[in-house]
Design a protein around this motif. Sequence first.
Motif, PDB file in Angstrom:
ATOM      1  N   TYR A   6     -10.614   0.857  -7.016  1.00 64.16           N
ATOM      2  CA  TYR A   6     -10.672   2.250  -6.564  1.00 64.16           C
ATOM      3  C   TYR A   6     -10.964   3.199  -7.719  1.00 64.16           C
ATOM      4  CZ  TYR A   6      -8.280  -0.454  -3.086  1.00 64.16           C
ATOM      5  OH  TYR A   6      -7.952  -1.449  -2.205  1.00 64.16           O
ATOM      6  N   SER A   9     -12.618   6.665  -7.253  1.00 67.84           N
ATOM      7  CA  SER A   9     -12.025   7.666  -6.374  1.00 67.84           C
ATOM      8  C   SER A   9     -12.350   9.077  -6.853  1.00 67.84           C
ATOM      9  CB  SER A   9     -10.503   7.480  -6.328  1.00 67.84           C
ATOM     10  OG  SER A   9     -10.179   6.239  -5.768  1.00 67.84           O
ATOM     11  N   ARG A 277      -7.020   5.984   4.706  1.00 70.17           N
ATOM     12  CA  ARG A 277      -7.968   5.189   3.913  1.00 70.17           C
ATOM     13  C   ARG A 277      -7.322   4.636   2.643  1.00 70.17           C
ATOM     14  NH1 ARG A 277     -12.991   8.878   2.556  1.00 70.17           N
ATOM     15  NH2 ARG A 277     -11.323  10.359   2.111  1.00 70.17           N
ATOM     16  N   ILE A 278      -7.834   3.504   2.192  1.00 72.26           N
ATOM     17  CA  ILE A 278      -7.566   2.998   0.844  1.00 72.26           C
ATOM     18  C   ILE A 278      -8.847   3.165   0.025  1.00 72.26           C
ATOM     19  CG2 ILE A 278      -7.090   0.941  -0.527  1.00 72.26           C
ATOM     20  CD1 ILE A 278      -4.591   1.910   0.578  1.00 72.26           C
ATOM     21  N   ARG A 286      -4.342   7.888  -0.302  1.00 79.02           N
ATOM     22  CA  ARG A 286      -4.004   6.466  -0.315  1.00 79.02           C
ATOM     23  C   ARG A 286      -2.506   6.224  -0.285  1.00 79.02           C
ATOM     24  NH1 ARG A 286      -6.993   6.158  -5.171  1.00 79.02           N
ATOM     25  NH2 ARG A 286      -5.445   4.723  -6.020  1.00 79.02           N
ATOM     26  N   HIS A 289      -1.031   5.366   3.106  1.00 80.78           N
ATOM     27  CA  HIS A 289      -1.457   4.186   3.852  1.00 80.78           C
ATOM     28  C   HIS A 289      -0.277   3.243   4.079  1.00 80.78           C
ATOM     29  CE1 HIS A 289      -4.057   1.041   5.360  1.00 80.78           C
ATOM     30  NE2 HIS A 289      -3.452   0.184   4.561  1.00 80.78           N
ATOM     31  N   ASP A 320      -1.335   0.508  -4.731  1.00 78.58           N
ATOM     32  CA  ASP A 320      -2.033   0.348  -3.459  1.00 78.58           C
ATOM     33  C   ASP A 320      -1.546  -0.834  -2.634  1.00 78.58           C
ATOM     34  OD1 ASP A 320      -4.041   2.515  -3.338  1.00 78.58           O
ATOM     35  OD2 ASP A 320      -4.749   1.624  -5.201  1.00 78.58           O
TER      36      ASP A 320
END
Length: 377
Positions: A6, A9, A277-278, A286, A289, A320
């Motif tokens: 990620y 981002s 969303r991730i 994130r 999530h 995450d």
Amino acid sequence: MTINPYAGSPFSYVSEPAAAPYSIVELMPGVRNLCEYVRLAPGERVLLLMEHTVDPVVVQAIAAGAAFRGADVRILSVPPFSAGGWDREAPLQIETAAFPEADVVISGTWWGEVHTAPLFFDQIKSRSSRFLSLHMTATAGALLTGGRLPAEVFYALLRRALRQLSGAGRIRVTSGRGTDVTFSGLTFDPDPGALRPGDWRPFPYGGANFWPAGTEGVIMLEDSTVTGVPEEPVRLTLEGNLVRKIEGGAEAERLRRYAPEGFYMRHGLIGLNPKVRIAGGTQFEREKHAGAFYCGIDGLTGGEPVTTGPGFAHCDCQMDRPTVTVDGELFIEQGRLLLLDEPEIQEVAARFGPPEVVLDDNPVMILPRRYAGRPAQ
């Protein structure tokens, strides 16, 4: 070299992709959920407090949804807020004069008004406004994904989670990158549901928030307010709820500079929203999530933790796909929230559509709009 998938981002609304004008149609299910969450009533005064860089399609979608419900809508475009009180002397006279006059404030900021003294929680609670924060989430992507989850489903997850979490003695968080940290002396936010006067809440709704009295162990940063995604491993060692050591490369030095007096652990949040969303999501998106975890460290003041004021030098740290145990019982397994499989949660989800669709935690599969907020007929 970073290995975090990620790493690309976005870092501000400027770096978010623009939404196509016709996509406003697809944002409306999320906007409807937003309006219902703030209990918006006809005739109420609504202030949209939006940073200059927020996508106009997102602003217009929210404004149109509020106006359709008969609200009196005003849009105030403001300069971006800084992270963690970085620019704590910024003049905010216009913002602070406007928000007390509104029944509902919908705030589209990146780092968040909660890092600034004039708009901190104590100021919001002293007013009658209902304050909804799109904290890094005033985006088409957030409204299209996490914003579509029906509030009833989220609150079923939250109530079930709090039954287990509120009485817990310890929460342990581990990750494949080497995080192994234990929180104790836990106080959870009860979050009673739709907003009341003086309330501040984030949207999309996302998780179970708590404040620990004790934190022991190691956190390996995957992403944070100050460092972004670090190019070299950054390791935080915590003892007695204080960050005792920060190790790593250039990002570790930036983190030490951000709060020269040091840090303490202020709060943590366990993500519960399977539609958030991730991949491609912002840090504060994130974190919500289902199966994600983040915690916020705050700068010490005079060498001491001060929890009654704004989080100057506040730094949020994202994980995450952690594994989380609650008093030794598995709660999240490598980013999979086990509550999603429980019959009572499946039953609530079934009011809106097939549970395997409504609760699917693959956010690439966007929830069809017919399941996004009205009970199935």
